[in-house]
Design a protein around this motif. Structure first.
Motif, PDB file in Angstrom:
ATOM      1  N   PHE A  81       0.869  -1.105   0.078  1.00 21.10           N
ATOM      2  CA  PHE A  81      -0.094   0.025   0.075  1.00 21.10           C
ATOM      3  C   PHE A  81       1.089   1.279   0.022  1.00 21.10           C
ATOM      4  CE2 PHE A  81       0.967  -1.068   4.373  1.00 21.10           C
ATOM      5  CZ  PHE A  81       1.293   0.310   5.096  1.00 21.10           C
ATOM      6  N   VAL A  82       0.205   2.226  -0.467  1.00 17.74           N
ATOM      7  CA  VAL A  82       0.850   3.626  -0.133  1.00 17.74           C
ATOM      8  C   VAL A  82       0.048   4.558   0.608  1.00 17.74           C
ATOM      9  CG1 VAL A  82       2.112   3.363  -2.371  1.00 17.74           C
ATOM     10  CG2 VAL A  82       0.116   4.687  -2.369  1.00 17.74           C
ATOM     11  N   TYR A  83       0.684   5.718   1.073  1.00 15.27           N
ATOM     12  CA  TYR A  83      -0.066   6.786   1.727  1.00 15.27           C
ATOM     13  C   TYR A  83      -0.308   7.942   0.546  1.00 15.27           C
ATOM     14  CZ  TYR A  83       1.177   4.716   6.063  1.00 15.27           C
ATOM     15  OH  TYR A  83       1.530   3.856   6.851  1.00 15.27           O
ATOM     16  N   HIS A  84      -1.778   7.955   0.122  1.00 18.89           N
ATOM     17  CA  HIS A  84      -1.961   9.015  -1.253  1.00 18.89           C
ATOM     18  C   HIS A  84      -2.768   9.913  -0.584  1.00 18.89           C
ATOM     19  CE1 HIS A  84      -3.728   9.118  -5.283  1.00 18.89           C
ATOM     20  NE2 HIS A  84      -2.763   9.916  -5.296  1.00 18.89           N
ATOM     21  N   LYS A  85      -2.206  11.339  -0.639  1.00 18.92           N
ATOM     22  CA  LYS A  85      -2.817  12.422  -0.350  1.00 18.92           C
ATOM     23  C   LYS A  85      -3.812  12.751  -1.169  1.00 18.92           C
ATOM     24  CE  LYS A  85       1.360  14.762   1.478  1.00 18.92           C
ATOM     25  NZ  LYS A  85       2.235  15.992   1.220  1.00 18.92           N
ATOM     26  N   ARG A  86      -3.895  12.656  -2.235  1.00 14.94           N
ATOM     27  CA  ARG A  86      -5.119  13.047  -3.203  1.00 14.94           C
ATOM     28  C   ARG A  86      -5.005  14.805  -2.987  1.00 14.94           C
ATOM     29  NH1 ARG A  86      -7.397   8.897  -4.900  1.00 14.94           N
ATOM     30  NH2 ARG A  86      -7.290   7.086  -3.671  1.00 14.94           N
ATOM     31  N   ARG A  87      -6.095  15.451  -3.183  1.00 13.90           N
ATOM     32  CA  ARG A  87      -6.222  16.662  -3.440  1.00 13.90           C
ATOM     33  C   ARG A  87      -6.141  17.379  -1.911  1.00 13.90           C
ATOM     34  NH1 ARG A  87      -3.957  16.646  -7.968  1.00 13.90           N
ATOM     35  NH2 ARG A  87      -3.092  15.286  -6.384  1.00 13.90           N
ATOM     36  N   THR A  88      -5.856  18.530  -1.832  1.00 19.35           N
ATOM     37  CA  THR A  88      -5.753  18.940  -0.561  1.00 19.35           C
ATOM     38  C   THR A  88      -7.222  20.127  -0.052  1.00 19.35           C
ATOM     39  OG1 THR A  88      -5.036  21.190  -1.525  1.00 19.35           O
ATOM     40  CG2 THR A  88      -3.403  19.556  -0.761  1.00 19.35           C
ATOM     41  N   ASN A  89      -7.925  20.321  -0.967  1.00 17.29           N
ATOM     42  CA  ASN A  89      -9.286  20.586  -0.416  1.00 17.29           C
ATOM     43  C   ASN A  89     -10.454  20.354  -1.492  1.00 17.29           C
ATOM     44  OD1 ASN A  89      -9.409  22.640  -3.061  1.00 17.29           O
ATOM     45  ND2 ASN A  89      -7.798  23.745  -2.114  1.00 17.29           N
ATOM     46  N   PHE A  90     -11.601  20.760  -1.004  1.00 16.66           N
ATOM     47  CA  PHE A  90     -12.960  20.135  -1.926  1.00 16.66           C
ATOM     48  C   PHE A  90     -13.006  20.611  -3.250  1.00 16.66           C
ATOM     49  CE2 PHE A  90     -15.150  19.221   2.276  1.00 16.66           C
ATOM     50  CZ  PHE A  90     -14.984  17.741   2.292  1.00 16.66           C
ATOM     51  N   SER A  91     -12.334  21.867  -3.627  1.00 15.75           N
ATOM     52  CA  SER A  91     -12.606  22.396  -4.921  1.00 15.75           C
ATOM     53  C   SER A  91     -11.859  21.353  -5.854  1.00 15.75           C
ATOM     54  CB  SER A  91     -12.259  23.771  -4.716  1.00 15.75           C
ATOM     55  OG  SER A  91     -12.174  24.423  -6.246  1.00 15.75           O
ATOM     56  N   GLN A  92     -10.268  21.266  -5.259  1.00 18.29           N
ATOM     57  CA  GLN A  92      -9.536  20.485  -6.217  1.00 18.29           C
ATOM     58  C   GLN A  92     -10.177  19.086  -6.179  1.00 18.29           C
ATOM     59  OE1 GLN A  92      -5.764  20.945  -4.023  1.00 18.29           O
ATOM     60  NE2 GLN A  92      -5.260  22.841  -5.158  1.00 18.29           N
ATOM     61  N   PHE A  93     -10.686  18.609  -5.316  1.00 13.50           N
ATOM     62  CA  PHE A  93     -11.138  17.437  -5.250  1.00 13.50           C
ATOM     63  C   PHE A  93     -12.360  16.958  -6.214  1.00 13.50           C
ATOM     64  CE2 PHE A  93     -14.024  14.028  -3.123  1.00 13.50           C
ATOM     65  CZ  PHE A  93     -13.306  12.842  -3.520  1.00 13.50           C
ATOM     66  N   TYR A  94     -13.022  17.962  -6.536  1.00 15.14           N
ATOM     67  CA  TYR A  94     -14.287  18.089  -7.348  1.00 15.14           C
ATOM     68  C   TYR A  94     -13.813  18.072  -8.734  1.00 15.14           C
ATOM     69  CZ  TYR A  94     -18.406  19.364 -10.209  1.00 15.14           C
ATOM     70  OH  TYR A  94     -19.434  19.410 -10.958  1.00 15.14           O
ATOM     71  N   ASN A  95     -12.663  18.881  -9.095  1.00 15.61           N
ATOM     72  CA  ASN A  95     -11.976  18.839 -10.376  1.00 15.61           C
ATOM     73  C   ASN A  95     -11.783  17.549 -10.748  1.00 15.61           C
ATOM     74  OD1 ASN A  95     -12.816  21.444 -10.749  1.00 15.61           O
ATOM     75  ND2 ASN A  95     -10.929  22.547  -9.906  1.00 15.61           N
ATOM     76  N   GLN A  96     -10.984  16.909  -9.730  1.00 12.55           N
ATOM     77  CA  GLN A  96     -10.439  15.605  -9.979  1.00 12.55           C
ATOM     78  C   GLN A  96     -11.325  14.368 -10.286  1.00 12.55           C
ATOM     79  OE1 GLN A  96      -8.484  13.472  -6.447  1.00 12.55           O
ATOM     80  NE2 GLN A  96      -6.672  13.105  -7.536  1.00 12.55           N
ATOM     81  N   SER A 136     -17.221  13.661   5.583  1.00 14.77           N
ATOM     82  CA  SER A 136     -17.076  12.444   4.593  1.00 14.77           C
ATOM     83  C   SER A 136     -18.431  12.835   3.840  1.00 14.77           C
ATOM     84  CB  SER A 136     -17.292  11.203   5.264  1.00 14.77           C
ATOM     85  OG  SER A 136     -15.954  10.735   5.689  1.00 14.77           O
ATOM     86  N   VAL A 137     -19.698  13.681   4.451  1.00 11.05           N
ATOM     87  CA  VAL A 137     -20.921  13.495   3.742  1.00 11.05           C
ATOM     88  C   VAL A 137     -20.622  14.535   2.627  1.00 11.05           C
ATOM     89  CG1 VAL A 137     -23.065  14.550   4.047  1.00 11.05           C
ATOM     90  CG2 VAL A 137     -22.122  12.912   5.831  1.00 11.05           C
ATOM     91  N   PRO A 138     -20.009  15.781   2.839  1.00 10.74           N
ATOM     92  CA  PRO A 138     -19.931  16.711   1.561  1.00 10.74           C
ATOM     93  C   PRO A 138     -18.723  16.218   0.718  1.00 10.74           C
ATOM     94  CG  PRO A 138     -19.007  17.610   3.598  1.00 10.74           C
ATOM     95  CD  PRO A 138     -19.933  16.593   4.135  1.00 10.74           C
ATOM     96  N   SER A 139     -17.909  15.397   1.107  1.00 15.45           N
ATOM     97  CA  SER A 139     -17.049  14.694   0.128  1.00 15.45           C
ATOM     98  C   SER A 139     -17.542  13.921  -0.601  1.00 15.45           C
ATOM     99  CB  SER A 139     -15.904  14.235   1.134  1.00 15.45           C
ATOM    100  OG  SER A 139     -15.042  13.303   0.252  1.00 15.45           O
ATOM    101  N   ALA A 140     -18.405  12.770  -0.013  1.00 16.73           N
ATOM    102  CA  ALA A 140     -19.299  11.957  -0.728  1.00 16.73           C
ATOM    103  C   ALA A 140     -20.132  12.745  -1.913  1.00 16.73           C
ATOM    104  CB  ALA A 140     -20.182  10.806  -0.015  1.00 16.73           C
ATOM    105  N   LEU A 141     -20.900  13.634  -1.557  1.00 10.95           N
ATOM    106  CA  LEU A 141     -21.800  14.583  -2.493  1.00 10.95           C
ATOM    107  C   LEU A 141     -20.925  15.106  -3.519  1.00 10.95           C
ATOM    108  CD1 LEU A 141     -23.820  16.354   0.011  1.00 10.95           C
ATOM    109  CD2 LEU A 141     -24.681  14.483  -1.659  1.00 10.95           C
TER     110      LEU A 141
END
Length: 320
Positions: A204-219, A297-302
């Protein structure tokens, strides 16, 4: 000088701090028979000075090239690699010390032609990053089997943590897509070519992904686009589950119209919508043992479902 067993290819675009953390983690590997190739994909903020700090502790190459996207950049690294196995990590990963020890063991036991591994949340990740990591892996969203549980059947490695043998590279010539689901498309071609591909849970690796919800949505919007692009090349690979985020988006839009049509149906639909979000909250609380992460996790899932769904629909019906 004998070539290394593993060549680690890392495409980078304007992320020197992430490269520093990743290279630091690689200095602690218990198995050290590897080289590292940093491929700078046309960055305006380069990481060459960071790389130079590790030349005494790692066997490392640095290459700068014009921007072409992660797929061609990994292929560039493959072409310059010397190892028997070609490993790719995203630049926002941290690699635990026993990663290659776990890969060595699994290769000896299973003779994989290619493999993928899970991602986990590091103790230093922010609460938002931990929430995004949860929703990306959860069975209640689009995560499903992203390497977190025992996999049954065919496993598709993802490019944040995947490895291939040189035989696979020579037969497939690597990635075909520039970006957006290039790893999924590559995995499908490996399957069609008959290669033995597996999940190594301990790698396994530790994966940071994005740093905020705006970047996450784009991803995740681009993830949705990528899945639709895969469907245009491999139509048989689009399953009903890949439509779920789009159904969620359409259903939510219809729910907003129901008060003007039938208030009873609205009450039933809204109750179901709330029940689903409550299930995400409770499951995240159980998994993470942290109330704030569960709430986030709720807004993240949305965002994940709406972003993926919108990207999928855009590329499926409006994309060129």
């Amino acid at each position: 000088m004998h070539p290394p067993k593993y060549s680690i290819v890392i495409p980078v675009y304007n992320r020197p701090q992430e490269v520093d953390e990743l290279l630091e983690s690689l200095t602690h590997q218990t198995v050290k028979n590897f080289e590292v190739l940093i491929i700078e994909d046309g960055s305006s903020t380069r990481c060459e000075e960071v790389v130079d700090r590790y030349r005494d502790t790692l066997t490392i190459q640095y290459h700068f090239k014009p921007n072409t996207g992660p797929g061609p950049t990994r292929n560039f690294g493959y072409a310059h690699a010397r190892g028997s196995y070609l490993v790719v990590f995203d630049s926002d990963c941290i690699i635990p010390p026993t990663y290659f020890e776990a890969v060595d063991k699994s290769l000896d036991e299973n003779q994989w032609d290619a493999w993928g591994g899970p991602d986990r949340a590091h103790q230093n990740f922010t609460l938002v990053q931990r929430a995004m990591g949860y929703t990306m892996a959860s069975v209640l969203t689009t995560g499903g089997i992203r390497g977190g549980k025992k996999h049954v059947g065919w496993f598709q490695p993802r490019s944040f943590n995947m490895g291939i043998s040189r035989k696979v590279y020579e037969a497939t010539q690597g990635f075909k897509f520039d970006r957006f689901a290039e790893d999924i498309e590559f995995s499908i071609r490996m399957k069609k070519a008959g290669f033995k591909v597996g999940l190594i849970q301990e790698a396994f690796v530790y994966h940071k992904r994005r740093t905020n919800f705006s970047q996450f949505y784009n991803q995740v919007f681009n993830f949705g686009r990528g899945r639709a692009l895969v469907g245009k090349v491999h139509p048989e690979e689009i399953k009903i589950t890949h439509w779920f985020p789009s159904f969620f988006v359409i259903g939510t839009c219809l729910l907003l119209l129901l008060p003007f049509i039938d208030i009873t149906l609205f009450a039933i639909g809204f109750g179901g919508w709330l029940f689903y979000l409550a299930a995400i909250f409770l499951h995240s609380l159980f998994e993470n043992k942290n109330l704030v992460v569960a709430l986030l996790s709720v807004p993240s899932a949305l965002l994940q479902l709406s972003g993926y769904g919108m990207g999928f629909l855009k590329e499926r019906f409006a994309g060129k």
